[in-house]
Design a protein around this motif. Sequence first.
Motif, PDB file in Angstrom:
ATOM      1  N   ARG A   1      66.195 145.692  41.283  1.00 56.19           N
ATOM      2  CA  ARG A   1      67.639 145.834  41.413  1.00 56.19           C
ATOM      3  C   ARG A   1      68.243 146.494  40.170  1.00 56.19           C
ATOM      4  NH1 ARG A   1      72.295 142.560  43.151  1.00 56.19           N
ATOM      5  NH2 ARG A   1      72.299 141.385  41.224  1.00 56.19           N
ATOM      6  N   LYS A   2      67.715 146.072  39.027  1.00 56.45           N
ATOM      7  CA  LYS A   2      68.248 146.582  37.773  1.00 56.45           C
ATOM      8  C   LYS A   2      68.013 148.096  37.628  1.00 56.45           C
ATOM      9  CE  LYS A   2      68.807 146.231  33.009  1.00 56.45           C
ATOM     10  NZ  LYS A   2      69.094 145.445  31.855  1.00 56.45           N
ATOM     11  N   ASP A   3      66.862 148.579  38.121  1.00 53.85           N
ATOM     12  CA  ASP A   3      66.556 150.006  38.015  1.00 53.85           C
ATOM     13  C   ASP A   3      67.504 150.832  38.879  1.00 53.85           C
ATOM     14  OD1 ASP A   3      64.480 149.338  36.326  1.00 53.85           O
ATOM     15  OD2 ASP A   3      63.025 149.199  37.961  1.00 53.85           O
ATOM     16  N   VAL A   4      67.780 150.342  40.084  1.00 56.07           N
ATOM     17  CA  VAL A   4      68.711 151.045  40.979  1.00 56.07           C
ATOM     18  C   VAL A   4      70.108 151.032  40.364  1.00 56.07           C
ATOM     19  CG1 VAL A   4      69.550 151.229  43.353  1.00 56.07           C
ATOM     20  CG2 VAL A   4      67.439 149.988  42.888  1.00 56.07           C
ATOM     21  N   MET A   5      70.484 149.854  39.838  1.00 54.24           N
ATOM     22  CA  MET A   5      71.807 149.721  39.220  1.00 54.24           C
ATOM     23  C   MET A   5      71.936 150.707  38.071  1.00 54.24           C
ATOM     24  SD  MET A   5      74.692 148.091  39.353  1.00 54.24           S
ATOM     25  CE  MET A   5      74.621 146.439  40.045  1.00 54.24           C
ATOM     26  N   SER A   6      70.905 150.772  37.261  1.00 54.98           N
ATOM     27  CA  SER A   6      70.945 151.615  36.086  1.00 54.98           C
ATOM     28  C   SER A   6      71.132 153.093  36.456  1.00 54.98           C
ATOM     29  CB  SER A   6      69.646 151.361  35.315  1.00 54.98           C
ATOM     30  OG  SER A   6      69.471 152.349  34.372  1.00 54.98           O
ATOM     31  N   LYS A   7      70.437 153.554  37.497  1.00 54.40           N
ATOM     32  CA  LYS A   7      70.599 154.944  37.961  1.00 54.40           C
ATOM     33  C   LYS A   7      72.037 155.191  38.420  1.00 54.40           C
ATOM     34  CE  LYS A   7      66.055 156.221  38.570  1.00 54.40           C
ATOM     35  NZ  LYS A   7      65.397 157.227  37.767  1.00 54.40           N
ATOM     36  N   ASN A   8      72.570 154.242  39.187  1.00 53.03           N
ATOM     37  CA  ASN A   8      73.922 154.452  39.733  1.00 53.03           C
ATOM     38  C   ASN A   8      74.994 154.334  38.667  1.00 53.03           C
ATOM     39  OD1 ASN A   8      73.739 155.125  42.639  1.00 53.03           O
ATOM     40  ND2 ASN A   8      72.458 153.292  42.628  1.00 53.03           N
ATOM     41  N   VAL A   9      74.775 153.428  37.711  1.00 51.21           N
ATOM     42  CA  VAL A   9      75.723 153.312  36.605  1.00 51.21           C
ATOM     43  C   VAL A   9      75.827 154.652  35.881  1.00 51.21           C
ATOM     44  CG1 VAL A   9      75.991 152.294  34.301  1.00 51.21           C
ATOM     45  CG2 VAL A   9      75.624 150.816  36.282  1.00 51.21           C
ATOM     46  N   SER A  10      74.677 155.292  35.645  1.00 53.01           N
ATOM     47  CA  SER A  10      74.766 156.543  34.889  1.00 53.01           C
ATOM     48  C   SER A  10      75.411 157.645  35.735  1.00 53.01           C
ATOM     49  CB  SER A  10      73.415 156.923  34.287  1.00 53.01           C
ATOM     50  OG  SER A  10      72.624 157.556  35.232  1.00 53.01           O
ATOM     51  N   ILE A  11      75.163 157.664  37.049  1.00 49.84           N
ATOM     52  CA  ILE A  11      75.824 158.652  37.933  1.00 49.84           C
ATOM     53  C   ILE A  11      77.346 158.418  37.921  1.00 49.84           C
ATOM     54  CG2 ILE A  11      76.168 159.367  40.352  1.00 49.84           C
ATOM     55  CD1 ILE A  11      73.148 158.737  40.813  1.00 49.84           C
ATOM     56  N   TYR A  12      77.758 157.151  38.108  1.00 45.98           N
ATOM     57  CA  TYR A  12      79.198 156.878  38.244  1.00 45.98           C
ATOM     58  C   TYR A  12      79.952 156.984  36.921  1.00 45.98           C
ATOM     59  CZ  TYR A  12      79.044 156.920  43.081  1.00 45.98           C
ATOM     60  OH  TYR A  12      78.927 157.426  44.348  1.00 45.98           O
ATOM     61  N   LYS A  13      79.245 156.768  35.844  1.00 45.54           N
ATOM     62  CA  LYS A  13      79.839 156.961  34.529  1.00 45.54           C
ATOM     63  C   LYS A  13      80.151 158.449  34.320  1.00 45.54           C
ATOM     64  CE  LYS A  13      78.825 156.160  29.702  1.00 45.54           C
ATOM     65  NZ  LYS A  13      77.809 155.792  28.714  1.00 45.54           N
ATOM     66  N   SER A  14      79.198 159.307  34.630  1.00 50.80           N
ATOM     67  CA  SER A  14      79.446 160.734  34.362  1.00 50.80           C
ATOM     68  C   SER A  14      80.420 161.327  35.372  1.00 50.80           C
ATOM     69  CB  SER A  14      78.134 161.506  34.261  1.00 50.80           C
ATOM     70  OG  SER A  14      77.598 161.711  35.530  1.00 50.80           O
TER      71      SER A  14
END
Length: 331
Positions: free
Chosen positions: A98-111
């Motif tokens: 879950r954390k890996d998926v979250m981490s990918k999406n966090v970086s997409i939504y941040k940028s």
Amino acid sequence: AKEPVRVLVTGAAGQIGYALVPMIARGVMLGADQPVILHMLDIPPAAEALNGVKMELVDAAFPLLKGVVATTDAVEACTGVNVAVMVGGFPRKEGMERKDVMSKNVSIYKSQASALEQHAAPNCKVLVVANPANTNALILKEFAPSIPAKNITCLTRLDHNRALGQISEKLNVQVSDVKNVIIWGNHSSTQYPDVNHATVMTPSGEKPVRELVKDDAWLNGEFITTVQQRGAAIIKARKLSSALSAASAACDHIRDWVLGTPEGTWVSMGVYSDGSYNAPAGVIYSFPVTCKNGEWTIVQGLAIDEFSRKKLDLTGVELTEEKELAYSCLS
Ligand code: NAI
């Protein structure tokens, strides 16, 4: 003639994108008299497919469609947009934490938050569809501080519409005669589909769903789990996730937000929580809302019984945990 509205769809080469862009170009989202310019963003591996979608939009000769921008550049995609529908994201793949998926999406939504903040039209309305939808929307809000929090929402309208559909099938009534269900909380399996205030228009006037269904065991059991797990049931049947219903719900969400909800009717939207109904404040939580003049307002004063209270709290706890997980990905 009206000025065209610029609508961004991210992940436009994906399945929801393919169902959504023709709906927007036909006026389903913003009205049959509202010209639109579509901005479509995807990532480089999908650039060719995205261009294919653009070719089909040209071939469909939509009278309302005044232009198409298809790009893999977030800045170009976000420039001047009035509405942004964020469908692009990183899906959970088998074996992923879950954390890996979250981490990918966090970086997409941040940028993408920064691109929107710097380049979108003032007062741009944002709808996040990509999962985890509530938390992606929260990250977008945090990293686009100059966009008003009230302009950033996530999609729970599909769940809302699914609940209307289940009630209409159970009672054998038209879905358009059912209203005021509520989806509380997270767009996940902890969401709480609530029928305690829902009504059906009958030949003898408006009646509470609870009075007509009479089957409390179904309403408190199978109805809730069916709505919560409908996404998984569609995947099992179609071998692909819900796309046409998700696209249609995204249009409903934006249309009601921009053009207003009918008198006496509310809808469900994931919005930045102010702690109404003792939901956690500072997360994106789905509430019943009415919309007028382009702004949503949480419906206040609905009675919450003990059964519902537990379910509102449970989904709130999950959102607080998701928020913490998302923040742990930032550091
Ligand atoms: P899909 O995998 O067919 O399409 C996603 C698209 O996003 C792909 O074309 C991909 O290349 C693109 N993409 C990936 N990273 C991107 C980035 N950084 N910028 C722009 N585009 C990017 O998936 P589908 O079926 O269209 O679903 C999209 C999302 O919507 C998923 O996260 C899914 O879980 C979610 N969803 C949410 C629903 C809701 O009710 N909130 C309902 C159904 C799906």
